[in-house]
Structures are given as structure tokens and as C-alpha cells.
Design a protein around this motif. Structure first.
Motif, PDB file in Angstrom:
ATOM      1  N   ARG A   1      45.843  33.055  26.926  1.00 17.89           N
ATOM      2  CA  ARG A   1      44.745  32.122  27.215  1.00 17.89           C
ATOM      3  C   ARG A   1      45.015  31.326  28.494  1.00 17.89           C
ATOM      4  N   LYS A   2      46.260  30.900  28.632  1.00 19.00           N
ATOM      5  CA  LYS A   2      46.614  30.123  29.819  1.00 19.00           C
ATOM      6  C   LYS A   2      46.452  30.970  31.083  1.00 19.00           C
ATOM      7  N   ALA A   3      46.901  32.229  31.024  1.00 18.16           N
ATOM      8  CA  ALA A   3      46.815  33.104  32.180  1.00 18.16           C
ATOM      9  C   ALA A   3      45.371  33.447  32.515  1.00 18.16           C
ATOM     10  N   LEU A   4      44.589  33.819  31.519  1.00 18.09           N
ATOM     11  CA  LEU A   4      43.194  34.188  31.773  1.00 18.09           C
ATOM     12  C   LEU A   4      42.394  32.985  32.249  1.00 18.09           C
ATOM     13  N   GLY A   5      42.723  31.806  31.729  1.00 19.27           N
ATOM     14  CA  GLY A   5      42.060  30.591  32.216  1.00 19.27           C
ATOM     15  C   GLY A   5      42.378  30.322  33.680  1.00 19.27           C
ATOM     16  N   ALA A   6      43.638  30.568  34.070  1.00 16.24           N
ATOM     17  CA  ALA A   6      44.022  30.375  35.477  1.00 16.24           C
ATOM     18  C   ALA A   6      43.310  31.385  36.379  1.00 16.24           C
ATOM     19  N   ILE A   7      43.167  32.622  35.909  1.00 14.93           N
ATOM     20  CA  ILE A   7      42.436  33.626  36.692  1.00 14.93           C
ATOM     21  C   ILE A   7      40.974  33.226  36.825  1.00 14.93           C
ATOM     22  N   ALA A   8      40.397  32.744  35.719  1.00 13.35           N
ATOM     23  CA  ALA A   8      38.994  32.317  35.768  1.00 13.35           C
ATOM     24  C   ALA A   8      38.792  31.196  36.776  1.00 13.35           C
ATOM     25  N   GLU A   9      39.756  30.279  36.853  1.00 14.63           N
ATOM     26  CA  GLU A   9      39.612  29.126  37.736  1.00 14.63           C
ATOM     27  C   GLU A   9      39.997  29.434  39.177  1.00 14.63           C
ATOM     28  N   HIS A  10      41.022  30.273  39.381  1.00  6.74           N
ATOM     29  CA  HIS A  10      41.580  30.438  40.730  1.00  6.74           C
ATOM     30  C   HIS A  10      41.478  31.860  41.269  1.00  6.74           C
ATOM     31  N   GLY A  11      40.904  32.788  40.532  1.00  3.37           N
ATOM     32  CA  GLY A  11      40.782  34.158  41.024  1.00  3.37           C
ATOM     33  C   GLY A  11      39.804  34.250  42.191  1.00  3.37           C
ATOM     34  N   PRO A  12      39.888  35.319  42.999  1.00  2.83           N
ATOM     35  CA  PRO A  12      38.999  35.473  44.160  1.00  2.83           C
ATOM     36  C   PRO A  12      37.631  36.033  43.765  1.00  2.83           C
ATOM     37  N   TRP A  13      36.883  35.255  43.016  1.00  4.49           N
ATOM     38  CA  TRP A  13      35.582  35.728  42.528  1.00  4.49           C
ATOM     39  C   TRP A  13      34.557  35.838  43.647  1.00  4.49           C
ATOM     40  N   ARG A  14      34.721  35.023  44.671  1.00  2.00           N
ATOM     41  CA  ARG A  14      33.754  35.040  45.761  1.00  2.00           C
ATOM     42  C   ARG A  14      34.486  35.030  47.103  1.00  2.00           C
ATOM     43  N   ILE A  15      33.883  35.674  48.081  1.00  3.75           N
ATOM     44  CA  ILE A  15      34.324  35.564  49.466  1.00  3.75           C
ATOM     45  C   ILE A  15      33.165  34.963  50.232  1.00  3.75           C
ATOM     46  N   ALA A  16      33.409  33.775  50.788  1.00  5.55           N
ATOM     47  CA  ALA A  16      32.321  32.987  51.400  1.00  5.55           C
ATOM     48  C   ALA A  16      31.268  32.758  50.323  1.00  5.55           C
ATOM     49  N   ASP A  17      30.045  33.199  50.540  1.00  6.53           N
ATOM     50  CA  ASP A  17      29.001  32.959  49.550  1.00  6.53           C
ATOM     51  C   ASP A  17      28.632  34.225  48.780  1.00  6.53           C
ATOM     52  N   ARG A  18      29.493  35.255  48.850  1.00  2.90           N
ATOM     53  CA  ARG A  18      29.175  36.516  48.189  1.00  2.90           C
ATOM     54  C   ARG A  18      30.183  36.831  47.090  1.00  2.90           C
ATOM     55  N   VAL A  19      29.698  37.489  46.043  1.00  4.21           N
ATOM     56  CA  VAL A  19      30.590  37.947  44.974  1.00  4.21           C
ATOM     57  C   VAL A  19      31.549  38.982  45.548  1.00  4.21           C
ATOM     58  N   TYR A  20      32.826  38.858  45.217  1.00  4.06           N
ATOM     59  CA  TYR A  20      33.845  39.790  45.695  1.00  4.06           C
ATOM     60  C   TYR A  20      33.878  40.977  44.726  1.00  4.06           C
ATOM     61  N   GLY A  21      33.168  42.032  45.095  1.00  3.05           N
ATOM     62  CA  GLY A  21      32.990  43.169  44.204  1.00  3.05           C
ATOM     63  C   GLY A  21      34.278  43.856  43.805  1.00  3.05           C
ATOM     64  N   ASN A  22      35.262  43.925  44.718  1.00  4.70           N
ATOM     65  CA  ASN A  22      36.527  44.575  44.376  1.00  4.70           C
ATOM     66  C   ASN A  22      37.224  43.861  43.225  1.00  4.70           C
ATOM     67  N   PHE A  23      37.152  42.535  43.240  1.00  6.56           N
ATOM     68  CA  PHE A  23      37.830  41.782  42.188  1.00  6.56           C
ATOM     69  C   PHE A  23      37.084  41.893  40.867  1.00  6.56           C
ATOM     70  N   THR A  24      35.769  41.796  40.902  1.00  9.06           N
ATOM     71  CA  THR A  24      35.017  41.915  39.648  1.00  9.06           C
ATOM     72  C   THR A  24      35.212  43.317  39.057  1.00  9.06           C
ATOM     73  N   GLY A  25      35.280  44.339  39.903  1.00  8.58           N
ATOM     74  CA  GLY A  25      35.568  45.686  39.410  1.00  8.58           C
ATOM     75  C   GLY A  25      36.961  45.781  38.814  1.00  8.58           C
ATOM     76  N   GLN A  26      37.917  45.088  39.425  1.00  2.00           N
ATOM     77  CA  GLN A  26      39.276  45.046  38.897  1.00  2.00           C
ATOM     78  C   GLN A  26      39.281  44.445  37.495  1.00  2.00           C
ATOM     79  N   MET A  27      38.525  43.374  37.289  1.00  2.00           N
ATOM     80  CA  MET A  27      38.478  42.744  35.968  1.00  2.00           C
ATOM     81  C   MET A  27      37.837  43.677  34.936  1.00  2.00           C
ATOM     82  N   ARG A  28      36.766  44.372  35.325  1.00  2.00           N
ATOM     83  CA  ARG A  28      36.149  45.328  34.391  1.00  2.00           C
ATOM     84  C   ARG A  28      37.135  46.432  34.015  1.00  2.00           C
ATOM     85  N   GLY A  29      37.989  46.817  34.972  1.00  2.00           N
ATOM     86  CA  GLY A  29      38.986  47.841  34.682  1.00  2.00           C
ATOM     87  C   GLY A  29      39.968  47.411  33.605  1.00  2.00           C
TER      88      GLY A  29
END
Length: 401
Positions: free
Chosen positions: A347-375
Motif C-alpha cells: 500500500r505504501k509503495a503503490l500510494g507513492a507511485i500514485a502520488e509521484h509517478g510520471p503520470w503526465r508530461i507537461a499537460d499530456r498523459v504519459y502513455g508509456n507509463f500508463t501502459g506500464q501500469m496496465r502491464g
């Protein structure tokens, strides 16, 4: 300088955009033009003869002239040497992938080219590319290197670092170049050379140590793990040791503890890329089975540092998930896993990823990272992952949510 340039039928050679008739003009501008003209010529050469890592028949012909300029124009030597190192590097990656020494690589690539021609007209004959061209380019750089070694006597750290980078791309010359690399490391911390030169030497030793020629470089790298050296040098040496299969756990975890310092040191150096933290994270992956919880705790602390400094943290996240799974495969690892089955560290690790992961680059969703999470089988939004990581309520726990 540039004697023989006009004796080559450049129009019969190819680069990324067709016949290479314009390459002599760019080589002349790099050698003889003013600073702005030379910079533009160098940019065009990267685009034409080393387009996105592809080498061409014109690249082979250009190599001796670029090497000549490195010797004749000391003010442009670093840039010419860096171009030569870039041109040679893809061949070294091919050697490593094939598990071949340099001469074996040349023979294999020539054989591949013959086999293609026997089957059908090779595409390379039209576009000036192919396995034989890749081998010829690297061989041309290797032939040019011995004449460049006197540049080690120069006092300009930028030239020395660029030449060291080049030596790392020519493993068959390791016997002649290793003494120069060892000298660049500095006999003692008090007499050590410029740190940029030392870092270049570490990278070159790590590269050479991976090749089939495999010179013995482990003692040189382990000597840099002592507290007498900066955190950045220790981290780079530890990563290089992992690259050659001699990884050591403690220096890497120390590097994570000093992650902020390492990043600040690395980012302050040209070109200021700040890649060290992800490199350390990647190097720790083989240790995840034995030290998963310890690595996970440290990576959780590193994630906000990486996010604050703009470091792309996909490698950090991947190692963190691997650590949570004790080194087991990560593909679909969380698919169908209920929230109630998550441990406190999960829970601690996934919470840290949710808060600090590279979900966006500038104002766009970072597709590589979201695909990584789906994997991994995890939600592909920060909000969804944060919800998944929260502990379910009492009644939901009773229901096995």
C-alpha cells in the motif's frame, strides 16, 4: 587537411536523405568555417550520416576526415570525437547482443550481407545501409583511433572525456587504451583528474568490461567505491560493476540513500541529464529476490526526489514493483488481486507511485507509463491507483473486498 576529400564520388554514396553530394561541404564547414557555420555543419552531419542511430555508406567515407579534424582543430576536437563515438556505439550494442568479439562481428555482418544479396537485391544497396555498412563504419573508427591517442596528452578535460568515450566503443583496442583510462581515474583522490573525465572513464570501463574481449576492469571500478570518492562516482562505479556482472548491493543502496546529492552532482555536469537515480534503480533489480523489502523502502523515499527534480521514474517504478514481488515477474502480477490482500508495504509503495509517478508530461498523459501500469495489472490513472492502494473499510474487509 581534408586532402583527398574531392577524390571520393560522394554522389554515389548515400546518407539518410539520398545521395551524399552535400557531405563534403559540411565537412569543410566543420573544419574551416566560423563557429556558427561549424555548429550547423555538425548538426547536419548528425542528421545525415548518423540519422537516429543509422549509419550509411557516406558515414564510412566521412569517418577518416572527422578523425583528421579532431587532430587538426583542437578547438573542435571534443565535438568530432563525440560524433565518432556516437557513430561507433550501435555496433558495440550489436556485438553485445550477438555475443561476438570485434573480428567475429565483422565476419558475421559481412556474411549476413552476402546472404541477403544471394536471396534478392538488398534494400541496403538502394539506401546505403546494411549489416556490412554497420561493420565497415565500426572498422573505420577502429582504424582511426590509434592516431587519436596522442590527444590524451591535452589538458582540456572536454577533449579527454570525449576521447575516453570513444575508446569505450572500440573493444579490440583495449590493450592500448586501458592505461589511458586508468590514468584518467587518478592514482589517489588528491591527484584525481577532473570529475567529468573520471565519469567518462567509468562508463568506458563498464562498456569494455561487457564485451567479449572483456579486459579485467573490476579492480579499477571497485577502487572507486570508497568514501574518499564522491557519491556520484561511487554510484557510477557500482552501476558499471553491475553491467559487467560484478554487482555489489551495499554501494547501490548507499547511492539511493544519497539520491538527492547524486542527482544534483550529475545534473550540474554538462549536459546535465540527471540519469543516475534510474540507473541505480535498474542495477538493483537482480538483488530484489534477496533484499526486496529494503530496496522497496528506499525506492519509496527516492520517488518524490525524482519527481521534484524532473527525472523520468519509469525505471524506478519498475524496480519498486519487482522489489514488492521479491524478484518475481511483474507482468500481470496484480491482475485480479483484491485490495484486501495488499500488505502494508504494498500500500505504501503503490500510494507513492500514485502520488509521484510520471503520470503526465507537461499537460499530456504519459502513455508509456500508463501502459506500464496496465502491464502490471494495476489501474492506469493516479486516482485509480490511489483508490486501489487504500485500505478497504471494515465491512469491505469482512466481505473480502
Amino acid at each position: 587537411m581534408l586532402e583527398g576529400l574531392d577524390q571520393i564520388d560522394w554522389a554515389a554514396l548515400r546518407h539518410a536523405y539520398g545521395p551524399a553530394a552535400d557531405v563534403p561541404g559540411d565537412l569543410r564547414a566543420l573544419a574551416l568555417g566560423g563557429e556558427r557555420q561549424a555548429a550547423k555543419a555538425l548538426e547536419r552531419l548528425y542528421s545525415n550520416i548518423y540519422h537516429q542511430g543509422t549509419r550509411y555508406t557516406a558515414t564510412v567515407a566521412a569517418v577518416p576526415f572527422i578523425a583528421e579534424m579532431a587532430l587538426a582543430r583542437r578547438d573542435r576536437a571534443a565535438r568530432c570525437l563525440t560524433l565518432l563515438a556516437a557513430i561507433a556505439q550501435p555496433s558495440v550494442r550489436q556485438m553485445l547482443d550477438m555475443g561476438l568479439a570485434s573480428q567475429g562481428y565483422y565476419q558475421e555482418m559481412a556474411g549476413q550481407a552476402r546472404a541477403r544479396r544471394d536471396c534478392e537485391r538488398a534494400e541496403g544497396e538502394t539506401y546505403g545501409i546494411g549489416p556490412d555498412v554497420d561493420a565497415d563504419v565500426h572498422a573505420a573508427v577502429a582504424r582511426a583511433l590509434p592516431a587519436l591517442l596522442p590527444l590524451f596528452r591535452q589538458s582540456d578535460p572536454a577533449v579527454t572525456a570525449a576521447l575516453i568515450e570513444l575508446t569505450g566503443q572500440v573493444p579490440q583496442a583495449a590493450g592500448a587504451t586501458l592505461p589511458h583510462l586508468r590514468a584518467a581515474l587518478g592514482a589517489t583522490p588528491d591527484t584525481a583528474s577532473d570529475e567529468g573525465v573520471t565519469l567518462a572513464a567509468i562508463r568506458a570501463l563498464g562498456q569494455l568490461g561487457q564485451t567479449i574481449e572483456r579486459p579485467e576492469v573490476t579492480p579499477d571500478l571497485t577502487a572507486l567505491l570508497t568514501p574518499d570518492h564522491s557519491a556520484l562516482i561511487r554510484a557510477r562505479a557500482a552501476v558499471a560493476l553491475c553491467d559487467i556482472g560484478q554487482g555489489q548491493f551495499e554501494p547501490l543502496t548507499e547511492a539511493l540513500t544519497a539520491a538527492a546529492t547524486i542527482y544534483d552532482q550529475d545534473a550540474a555536469r554538462p549536459p546535465g541529464h540527471g540519469w543516475t537515480i534510474p540507473q541505480v534503480a535498474r542495477a538493483l533489480r537482480p538483488f530484489c529476490a534477496a533484499h526486496g523489502p529494503e530496496i522497496a523502502h528506499r525506492l519509496i523515499k527516492v520517488l518524490p526526489i525524482a519527481a521534484e527534480r524532473g527525472v523520468t521514474s519509469t525505471a524506478i517504478v519498475d524496480t519498486l514493483i519487482t522489489a514488492l514481488l521479491d524478484g518475481a515477474p511483474t507482468q500481470n502480477a496484480f491482475t485480479g488481486r483484491r485490495r484486501s490482500k495488499l500488505g502494508d508495504l504494498d500500500r505504501k509503495a503503490l500510494g507513492a507511485i500514485a502520488e509521484h509517478g510520471p503520470w503526465r508530461i507537461a499537460d499530456r498523459v504519459y502513455g508509456n507509463f500508463t501502459g506500464q501500469m496496465r502491464g502490471y495489472g494495476l489501474p492506469d490513472t493516479a486516482e485509480g491507483l490511489a483508490h486501489f492502494a487504500r485500505k478497504p473499510g471494515f465491512f469491505k474487509r469482512l466481505a473480502g473486498a
